[in-house]
Structure formats: structure tokens, C-alpha cells
Design a protein around this motif. Structure first.
Motif, short mmCIF file in Angstrom:
data_model
loop_
_atom_site.label_atom_id
_atom_site.label_comp_id
_atom_site.label_asym_id
_atom_site.label_seq_id
_atom_site.Cartn_x
_atom_site.Cartn_y
_atom_site.Cartn_z
N LYS A 1 33.40 40.03 42.49
CA LYS A 1 33.07 40.12 41.06
C LYS A 1 34.06 39.31 40.24
CE LYS A 1 31.71 43.26 37.41
NZ LYS A 1 31.13 44.57 37.10
N PRO A 2 33.60 38.49 39.30
CA PRO A 2 34.52 37.74 38.44
C PRO A 2 35.43 38.68 37.65
CG PRO A 2 32.30 36.85 38.29
CD PRO A 2 32.19 38.14 39.05
N ALA A 3 36.70 38.37 37.63
CA ALA A 3 37.69 39.27 37.03
C ALA A 3 37.39 39.57 35.57
CB ALA A 3 39.08 38.66 37.17
N SER A 4 37.01 38.55 34.82
CA SER A 4 36.80 38.76 33.38
C SER A 4 35.49 39.47 33.07
CB SER A 4 36.84 37.42 32.65
OG SER A 4 35.84 36.54 33.14
N ASN A 5 34.67 39.71 34.09
CA ASN A 5 33.39 40.40 33.88
C ASN A 5 33.50 41.92 33.99
OD1 ASN A 5 32.30 37.88 33.62
ND2 ASN A 5 30.76 38.10 35.25
N LEU A 6 34.67 42.42 34.35
CA LEU A 6 34.82 43.86 34.46
C LEU A 6 34.68 44.51 33.09
CD1 LEU A 6 35.97 43.06 37.29
CD2 LEU A 6 37.55 44.96 37.03
N THR A 7 33.95 45.60 33.04
CA THR A 7 33.81 46.35 31.80
C THR A 7 35.09 47.14 31.53
OG1 THR A 7 32.93 48.32 32.88
CG2 THR A 7 31.35 46.60 32.27
N SER A 8 35.20 47.67 30.33
CA SER A 8 36.37 48.48 29.98
C SER A 8 36.49 49.68 30.90
CB SER A 8 36.27 48.95 28.52
OG SER A 8 36.28 47.86 27.64
N GLU A 9 35.35 50.29 31.24
CA GLU A 9 35.37 51.44 32.14
C GLU A 9 35.82 51.03 33.54
OE1 GLU A 9 34.26 54.19 35.15
OE2 GLU A 9 33.24 52.26 34.89
N GLU A 10 35.39 49.86 33.98
CA GLU A 10 35.80 49.38 35.30
C GLU A 10 37.28 49.03 35.34
OE1 GLU A 10 31.67 47.41 37.07
OE2 GLU A 10 32.91 46.25 35.66
N VAL A 11 37.80 48.47 34.27
CA VAL A 11 39.23 48.16 34.21
C VAL A 11 40.05 49.45 34.25
CG1 VAL A 11 41.08 47.20 32.78
CG2 VAL A 11 38.91 45.99 32.96
N LEU A 12 39.61 50.45 33.52
CA LEU A 12 40.30 51.74 33.50
C LEU A 12 40.29 52.36 34.89
CD1 LEU A 12 41.64 53.80 31.55
CD2 LEU A 12 39.39 54.88 31.34
N ARG A 13 39.15 52.29 35.56
CA ARG A 13 39.03 52.86 36.90
C ARG A 13 39.89 52.08 37.90
NH1 ARG A 13 33.60 52.78 37.45
NH2 ARG A 13 33.43 51.04 38.92
N LEU A 14 39.87 50.77 37.78
CA LEU A 14 40.66 49.93 38.69
C LEU A 14 42.14 50.21 38.53
CD1 LEU A 14 40.85 47.64 40.76
CD2 LEU A 14 40.80 46.01 38.85
N HIS A 15 42.60 50.35 37.30
CA HIS A 15 44.01 50.62 37.05
C HIS A 15 44.42 51.94 37.69
CE1 HIS A 15 47.46 52.19 34.71
NE2 HIS A 15 47.85 50.92 34.73
N ALA A 16 43.61 52.97 37.51
CA ALA A 16 43.93 54.28 38.07
C ALA A 16 43.96 54.23 39.59
CB ALA A 16 42.92 55.32 37.60
N VAL A 17 43.02 53.51 40.16
CA VAL A 17 42.91 53.44 41.62
C VAL A 17 44.08 52.64 42.23
CG1 VAL A 17 41.57 52.36 43.46
CG2 VAL A 17 40.45 53.84 41.80
N ILE A 18 44.49 51.57 41.57
CA ILE A 18 45.64 50.81 42.06
C ILE A 18 46.84 51.73 42.23
CG2 ILE A 18 47.37 49.06 41.44
CD1 ILE A 18 45.09 47.44 40.17
N ARG A 19 47.11 52.52 41.22
CA ARG A 19 48.25 53.44 41.29
C ARG A 19 48.03 54.52 42.36
NH1 ARG A 19 52.20 53.16 37.63
NH2 ARG A 19 51.91 51.96 35.71
N GLU A 20 46.83 55.07 42.40
CA GLU A 20 46.57 56.15 43.36
C GLU A 20 46.69 55.66 44.80
OE1 GLU A 20 42.71 57.52 42.35
OE2 GLU A 20 43.33 58.38 40.42
N VAL A 21 46.09 54.52 45.11
CA VAL A 21 46.11 54.01 46.48
C VAL A 21 47.53 53.65 46.91
CG1 VAL A 21 45.41 52.05 47.93
CG2 VAL A 21 43.71 53.22 46.51
#
Length: 287
Positions: free
Chosen positions: A193-213
Motif C-alpha cells: 500500500k502506498p504510504a501516503s494513501n493510509l487513512t487517519s484511522e490506519e495511521v493511528l492503528r499502525l502507530h499503536a501496532v508498531i509499539r505493541e509488536v
């Protein structure tokens, strides 16, 4: 390849075992591992190890103001030994690249398997003199790595695939091939997926998951002996390196995309709406 959790665990392991000890001598078995020559690695002899820390995927030993910086690359590893042989190793024999003797007889070997020799060792007065450290992006577990910071990184990356953005050490420090697969699977995002195409909800989820993993992997790794870290990493991975196995979330078969020198794994149901991504290596063969 050792990534942020394993290198963090190695740094804490060496903090317990090596900090406070004096370097008795350093044996070099593979001269190509040394990426700096002034000051020479022999200058570490007689100096005390005062700290062991991590910078991205780099291990940094502060030796009384000089820094022994290690990048384990893809096939390198640190092997701790309570007792090292007194006889210097024969250069060019086996996987041993460098041996550090401490004043109590213990120490560690740096080894590298395979034919691609990328293990790198630097001796510098300032860690910023190491090119790979000087260009590191932000640490993903640092307080300044906020949702807004990640959003800015993704927007700046434009149409670059999010998998590649996460792996780029100049963009985010410490995440490699394995943990980027794990993060994207947990975040339910396609690696392409193109990085700049992530929605605000997807960015929020990605940030949380990076920390969790990453925090989960660090938690599982810290406290283990150096020799146990590789097995722990493999056991904790849910999709990376598990091609053909069942996804632990939905039960679909974990798929793979192969490149010239690496591969990525993902779950079609969890990440790509059931679509199988084209295998780049196979696509080239079919042209």
C-alpha cells in the motif's frame, strides 16, 4: 537479521555481563569486519566498558570514551562465553570474525555465517562518525515517535510502499524485514500500500501496532541469554518466515512474495482483501 528487540536484548545482556569489566585484548579473525582503522581496535585493550546501548540495529559499547560499534547485518551474531581460549584464533578459519577478551576470562565472539560478509565493526570516539548511525531515523519506541510524527513520515514517503518505508533505517530506526511483516499483519495493511494513501484511522492503528509488536518482542527477549535470542524471535513471529502455514488470526494460508535477496510474508485475508500479491521473482521468470 537481528532487529530492534534482539539488539536491545543484547545491549541489556552486555550491561549485566560486560559493563564494569576491562577489555583484556581484541582478536581479529577477519580483517574485513573492521570498517575503521584509526583508532585501531587494539586501543580498546586496558579500557573499561562503561555502557552498552542500542542505536537502531547498532550495538554500541562505550569503552572509556571510545565506542565499539557493531552492526550484525543479516547473518552476524554475538556469542557470549564465560571462558575464552587464550590462544588467538587463526584468521580466515570458520565463522569467527572478532573476539573480545575481558579481564575475568569471559568475553564474546562476533561470528558471521554464509558467504555475504556484511558484519561491521567500528571503533570511533563519537558514534555519529558511523555513517549508518548518523543517518538513522527516529526510534519507534521513543516518546517523540508520536502518531503525528508517523503521519508526517508516511506523507513524506509519497507513493513508496509502506513495507519499504518501515524497513528504511533513515526513516524509522530498528525495524527490519521480519518485524515490518509482523507490524503490517497486526495492522491489517497490505505491504504494497502506498504510504501516503493510509487513512487517519490506519495511521493511528499502525502507530499503536508498531509499539505493541516491538514492546512485546523486547519483553520476550530481555533477560534471555544471547544464545537464546534467535530461537525466541522465530517462535514469536506470526507470519514472517511462516509461508504455507495457517494465519493465527483467520486461518488462511500465509503467502509470500520473493525478491532477489529477501522475501516477505503476509496473510491475504487479513491484509489484502483475499488478493494474492504477485511473486516478483516468479513474475520475472514467466516473462
Amino acid at each position: 537479521m537481528p532487529e530492534l528487540p534482539e539488539v536491545e536484548a543484547l545491549a541489556r545482556f552486555l550491561t549485566e555481563r560486560a559493563v564494569g569489566r576491562v577489555v583484556a585484548r581484541v582478536d581479529v579473525a577477519a580483517i574485513n569486519v573492521l570498517k575503521t582503522y584509526d583508532p585501531p581496535v587494539t586501543s580498546l585493550g586496558g579500557l573499561e566498558i562503561t555502557a552498552a546501548t542500542r542505536r537502531g540495529k547498532f550495538l554500541d559499547l562505550d569503552v572509556s570514551g571510545l565506542h565499539l560499534v557493531i552492526h550484525l547485518a543479516r547473518a552476524g551474531w554475538l556469542r557470549w562465553k564465560e571462558s575464552l581460549p587464550a590462544v588467538p584464533p587463526r584468521p580466515g578459519k570458520g565463522p569467527l570474525a572478532l573476539r573480545v577478551h575481558l579481564d575475568d576470562g569471559s568475553g564474546f565472539d562476533l561470528t558471521e555465517a554464509g558467504t555475504q560478509k556484511r558484519l561491521a565493526v567500528y571503533v570511533v570516539p563519537d558514534v555519529e562518525q558511523v555513517p549508518g548511525i548518523a543517518r538513522l531515523g527516529p526510534e519507534p519506541l521513543a516518546a517523540e515517535f508520536t502518531v503525528d510524527a508517523l503521519a508526517g513520515i508516511l506523507q513524506a514517503a509519497g507513493k513508496a510502499q509502506v513495507k519499504g518505508v518501515l524497513r528504511d533505517q533513515s526513516v524509522v530506526a530498528g525495524i527490519g524485514n521480519a518485524y515490518s511483516d509482523e507490524v503490517l499483519h497486526a495492522a491489517r495493511l497490505s505491504p504494497f500500500k502506498p504510504a501516503s494513501n493510509l487513512t487517519s484511522e490506519e495511521v493511528l492503528r499502525l502507530h499503536a501496532v508498531i509499539r505493541e509488536v516491538l514492546e512485546d518482542a523486547v519483553g520476550r527477549s530481555v533477560g534471555l541469554a544471547a544464545g537464546e535470542l534467535k530461537a525466541e524471535k522465530k517462535t514469536g513471529l506470526r507470519v514472517h518466515g511462516r509461508t504455507g502455514e495457517a494465519c493465527p488470526v483467520c486461518g488462511d494460508t500465509v503467502a509470500e512474495v520473493s525478491f532477489a535477496d529477501r522475501s516477505l510474508q503476509y496473510c491475504p485475508t487479513c491484509q489484502t482483501g483475499g488478493q494474492k500479491l504477485a511473486d516478483r521473482r516468479l513474475s520475472k521468470l514467466l516473462r
